[in-house]
Scaffold this motif. Structure first.
Motif, mmCIF file in Angstrom:
data_model
loop_
_atom_site.group_PDB
_atom_site.id
_atom_site.type_symbol
_atom_site.label_atom_id
_atom_site.label_comp_id
_atom_site.label_asym_id
_atom_site.label_seq_id
_atom_site.Cartn_x
_atom_site.Cartn_y
_atom_site.Cartn_z
ATOM 1 N N TYR A 4 -5.831 -15.834 -66.520
ATOM 2 C CA TYR A 4 -5.285 -14.595 -67.199
ATOM 3 C C TYR A 4 -4.118 -15.075 -68.239
ATOM 4 C CZ TYR A 4 -8.020 -11.953 -63.859
ATOM 5 O OH TYR A 4 -9.128 -11.286 -63.285
ATOM 6 N N ASN A 6 -2.103 -14.538 -72.261
ATOM 7 C CA ASN A 6 -2.128 -13.967 -73.659
ATOM 8 C C ASN A 6 -1.770 -14.947 -74.825
ATOM 9 O OD1 ASN A 6 0.439 -14.303 -74.107
ATOM 10 N ND2 ASN A 6 1.219 -12.344 -73.851
ATOM 11 N N GLU A 7 -1.712 -14.427 -76.032
ATOM 12 C CA GLU A 7 -1.799 -15.385 -77.102
ATOM 13 C C GLU A 7 -0.393 -16.261 -77.345
ATOM 14 O OE1 GLU A 7 -2.611 -12.064 -76.890
ATOM 15 O OE2 GLU A 7 -2.931 -11.492 -79.125
ATOM 16 N N SER A 12 1.372 -19.719 -70.590
ATOM 17 C CA SER A 12 0.010 -19.796 -70.599
ATOM 18 C C SER A 12 -0.669 -20.894 -71.538
ATOM 19 C CB SER A 12 -0.618 -18.340 -71.389
ATOM 20 O OG SER A 12 -0.110 -17.371 -70.689
ATOM 21 N N THR A 16 -3.338 -23.724 -70.449
ATOM 22 C CA THR A 16 -4.566 -23.873 -71.283
ATOM 23 C C THR A 16 -4.864 -25.211 -71.838
ATOM 24 O OG1 THR A 16 -4.404 -21.661 -72.051
ATOM 25 C CG2 THR A 16 -5.772 -23.043 -73.359
ATOM 26 N N LEU A 29 -11.517 -17.531 -69.779
ATOM 27 C CA LEU A 29 -10.289 -16.727 -70.376
ATOM 28 C C LEU A 29 -10.132 -15.484 -70.282
ATOM 29 C CD1 LEU A 29 -9.197 -19.343 -73.207
ATOM 30 C CD2 LEU A 29 -8.772 -19.676 -70.863
ATOM 31 N N TRP A 31 -7.865 -12.350 -71.683
ATOM 32 C CA TRP A 31 -6.960 -12.129 -72.619
ATOM 33 C C TRP A 31 -6.384 -10.675 -71.884
ATOM 34 C CZ3 TRP A 31 -5.352 -15.928 -75.517
ATOM 35 C CH2 TRP A 31 -6.178 -17.198 -75.793
ATOM 36 N N ASP A 33 -2.509 -8.114 -71.667
ATOM 37 C CA ASP A 33 -1.123 -7.879 -71.945
ATOM 38 C C ASP A 33 -0.307 -7.522 -70.777
ATOM 39 O OD1 ASP A 33 1.359 -6.986 -72.958
ATOM 40 O OD2 ASP A 33 0.634 -5.386 -74.184
ATOM 41 N N LEU A 201 -5.002 -19.610 -80.589
ATOM 42 C CA LEU A 201 -4.957 -18.690 -79.461
ATOM 43 C C LEU A 201 -5.105 -17.305 -79.958
ATOM 44 C CD1 LEU A 201 -2.329 -20.629 -77.166
ATOM 45 C CD2 LEU A 201 -4.625 -20.477 -76.892
ATOM 46 N N THR A 203 -6.615 -16.165 -82.100
ATOM 47 C CA THR A 203 -7.999 -15.321 -82.039
ATOM 48 C C THR A 203 -8.803 -15.260 -80.757
ATOM 49 O OG1 THR A 203 -9.030 -17.658 -82.210
ATOM 50 C CG2 THR A 203 -8.355 -16.755 -84.265
ATOM 51 N N LYS A 204 -8.046 -15.283 -79.688
ATOM 52 C CA LYS A 204 -8.551 -15.286 -78.507
ATOM 53 C C LYS A 204 -10.025 -15.948 -78.108
ATOM 54 C CE LYS A 204 -6.112 -10.735 -77.896
ATOM 55 N NZ LYS A 204 -6.080 -9.631 -77.472
ATOM 56 N N ASP A 206 -12.963 -18.123 -76.538
ATOM 57 C CA ASP A 206 -13.395 -18.280 -75.110
ATOM 58 C C ASP A 206 -13.203 -19.782 -74.890
ATOM 59 O OD1 ASP A 206 -15.725 -19.725 -75.984
ATOM 60 O OD2 ASP A 206 -16.786 -17.760 -76.139
#
Ligand SMILES: N[C@@H](CCC(=O)N[C@@H](CS)C(=O)NCC(=O)O)C(=O)O
Length: 215
Positions: A4, A6-7, A12, A16, A29, A31, A33, A201, A203-204, A206
């Protein structure tokens, strides 16, 4: 395994990058808030904070440092090792980098919820400037080699500095000099962090897509 995140979270981003170097390809992943307190995240981390890692056997991990230590011990990535806790210089970099990241993030979060300056945000900003001055001096001294070791402390440091450039531009530009610039240009994590960049990141992606990009 689900991560879990966020960008924009620097915590995170460290996890990652660690997962990327660990080539743990079965990672999903998720994504989120965290400020919206999604139920799925709360089940994994009662504090509803990211990053959080849900393992396949139902065990949940929180705290970026614990998650990274777990990934390194489990996957033993070639390009990243744990901090040697008997090496005082490495432990010192780890503490500085993690506190820099926590303080920088807290100051941004405070600004989001509390109007105007307050003692906590003043102390945080002063601490960030002091830490950058200390780092600038140390990165130009005889013991600077510790900053170029491919360990978790250096990875945290690199991500923390880029977070400062992103969210605390003025403090960064007032205090950082040629030695910090040199570190960012020659850090062992320059390439992986170009892959796991803030732009990417945003662009979220996978994890499969992210991992198929070679550094
Ligand atoms: N010490 C934690 C810090 C994590 C953290 O502060 N995460 C932020 C996002 S960058 C968060 O989830 N904030 C939501 C909240 O505080 O409720 C770590 O290293 O993982």
């Amino acid at each position: 395994m689900k991560l879990y995140l966020n960008e924009t979270s620097p915590f995170s981003r460290v996890v990652t990058a660690t997962a990327w170097l660990s080539r743990c390809d079965a990672l999903q992943l998720v994504w989120v808030d965290p400020w919206q307190s999604p139920a799925e995240l709360e089940q994994v981390n009662p504090f509803c904070m990211i990053p959080a890692l849900a393992l396949n056997d139902g065990v949940s991990l929180s705290e970026s440092l614990s998650i990274c230590q777990y990934l390194i011990a489990t996957y033993q990535p070639e390009g990243l090792r744990a901090v040697d806790n008997q090496n005082a210089l490495e432990v010192s970099v780890m503490g500085l980098a993690k506190t820099m990241m926590e303080t920088a993030f807290r100051s941004v979060a405070l600004g989001r919820f509390v109007a105007g300056e307050n003692e906590l945000s003043r102390r945080g900003k002063a601490g960030l400037a002091n830490a950058l001055h200390k780092l600038e001096a140390e990165a130009g001294s005889a013991g600077k080699d510790v900053l170029f070791q491919p360990n978790l402390a250096t990875l945290y440091l690199h991500v923390a500095l880029e977070y400062l450039q992103f969210r605390h531009r003025e403090i960064y530009h007032d205090a950082a000099g040629d030695n910090i610039t040199h570190f960012l240009e020659h850090s062992p994590f320059r390439q992986v962090l170009q892959t796991v960049s803030l732009e990417r990141l945003a662009t979220k992606p996978d994890f499969k897509t992210l991992i198929s990009t070679d550094v």
